[in-house]
Design an enzyme around this catalytic site. Structure first.
Site, PDB file in Angstrom:
ATOM      1  N   HIS A  28      45.966  47.886  48.487  1.00 30.81           N
ATOM      2  CA  HIS A  28      45.847  46.641  49.244  1.00 30.81           C
ATOM      3  C   HIS A  28      44.845  46.760  50.389  1.00 30.81           C
ATOM      4  CE1 HIS A  28      47.055  42.627  50.346  1.00 30.81           C
ATOM      5  NE2 HIS A  28      47.286  43.006  51.594  1.00 30.81           N
ATOM      6  N   ASP A  63      47.942  46.691  43.302  1.00 27.86           N
ATOM      7  CA  ASP A  63      48.261  46.205  44.649  1.00 27.86           C
ATOM      8  C   ASP A  63      49.576  45.427  44.588  1.00 27.86           C
ATOM      9  OD1 ASP A  63      48.477  44.824  47.049  1.00 27.86           O
ATOM     10  OD2 ASP A  63      46.467  43.979  46.981  1.00 27.86           O
ATOM     11  N   SER A  72      44.924  38.576  51.808  1.00 30.89           N
ATOM     12  CA  SER A  72      46.336  38.807  52.046  1.00 30.89           C
ATOM     13  C   SER A  72      46.998  37.559  52.627  1.00 30.89           C
ATOM     14  CB  SER A  72      46.506  40.039  52.945  1.00 30.89           C
ATOM     15  OG  SER A  72      47.838  40.482  52.961  1.00 30.89           O
TER      16      SER A  72
END
Length: 237
Positions: free
Chosen positions: A200, A188, A121
């Protein structure tokens, strides 16, 4: 500017989607082991937004899977020391600087160590900044020196926001693209145009850390170009 806004929006969505689970060395200040204690492999991993300090859930699972895949080799891990906060414009560059400092220190002090770089991320965005930053995203503009790439065996990123704007690390990095696995879990929204926000947070459950570990182990175990040339010349005649 539109690309920067898209990346920032993707990171915000990562935080809103409940990215949860699960120290500050300045750039270049990371202390590497003495040469005699250098590990065979070192993983430098940046956690995702709002995860507690450390490797994060995805990073820890990835390191565990890689240790299993590289049984017989010593594998150490360094958790990139940065806020991983919602202030992405400040936080991601701090992560990039810390990761860059650690990687360069290991390359200099432990030249035979295979370095693996990873991020999830916002951590993946930090990795983008030091391995491929053609547009100086977030005003960063400090990719690692080209020579460092020779010490990095593989890169593994999960839920990478740059993929959302059609610029996955595999295609935008001349030095690291071929040695990178850039994974997005289905729809995602952080790394695709989908809207499956729970995806996610499910990289471990979906088997992506195992997939990345298999790819990275293959890169680490691959003979160096010099070894290939030596072996080839030895068989001539």
């Amino acid at each position: 500017m539109s690309d920067r806004r898209s990346v920032r929006r993707a990171l915000i969505m990562a935080g809103v989607g409940g990215v949860a689970a699960a120290g500050l060395l300045g750039p270049g200040a990371a202390t590497a082991q003495a040469a005699e204690s250098c590990p065979d492999v070192e993983v430098v991993f940046a956690r995702g937004t709002a995860e507690p300090a450390g490797l994060g859930r995805v990073g820890q699972a990835f390191v565990d899977d890689l240790q299993n895949a590289l049984s017989g080799r010593t594998v150490s891990a360094y958790a990139v020391n940065y806020p991983a906060s919602y202030d992405f414009l400040q936080s991601a560059p701090l992560g990039a600087d810390d990761a860059s400092g650690r990687i360069q220190a290991i390359a200099a002090t432990c030249p035979s160590t295979s370095i693996v770089v990873g991020g999830y991320s916002q951590g993946a965005a930090a990795v983008d900044l030091i391995t491929a930053d053609p547009n100086a995203a977030f005003g960063f503009g400090r990719p690692m020196p080209p020579a460092v790439a020779d010490h990095v065996s593989a890169v593994a990123v999960f839920g990478n926001p740059s993929a959302k704007i059609g610029r996955p690390l595999t295609t935008i990095s001349p030095l690291y693209g071929a040695k990178t696995i850039d994974l997005c879990n289905g729809a995602d929204p952080v790394c695709s145009n989908g809207d499956d926000r729970p995806a996610h947070s499910q990289y471990v459950q979906a088997g992506f850390t195992q997939q990345a570990a298999t790819f990275v182990a293959g890169r680490v175990n691959a003979p160096a170009p010099a070894e290939v040339m030596v072996n080839a010349s030895a068989t001539v005649g």
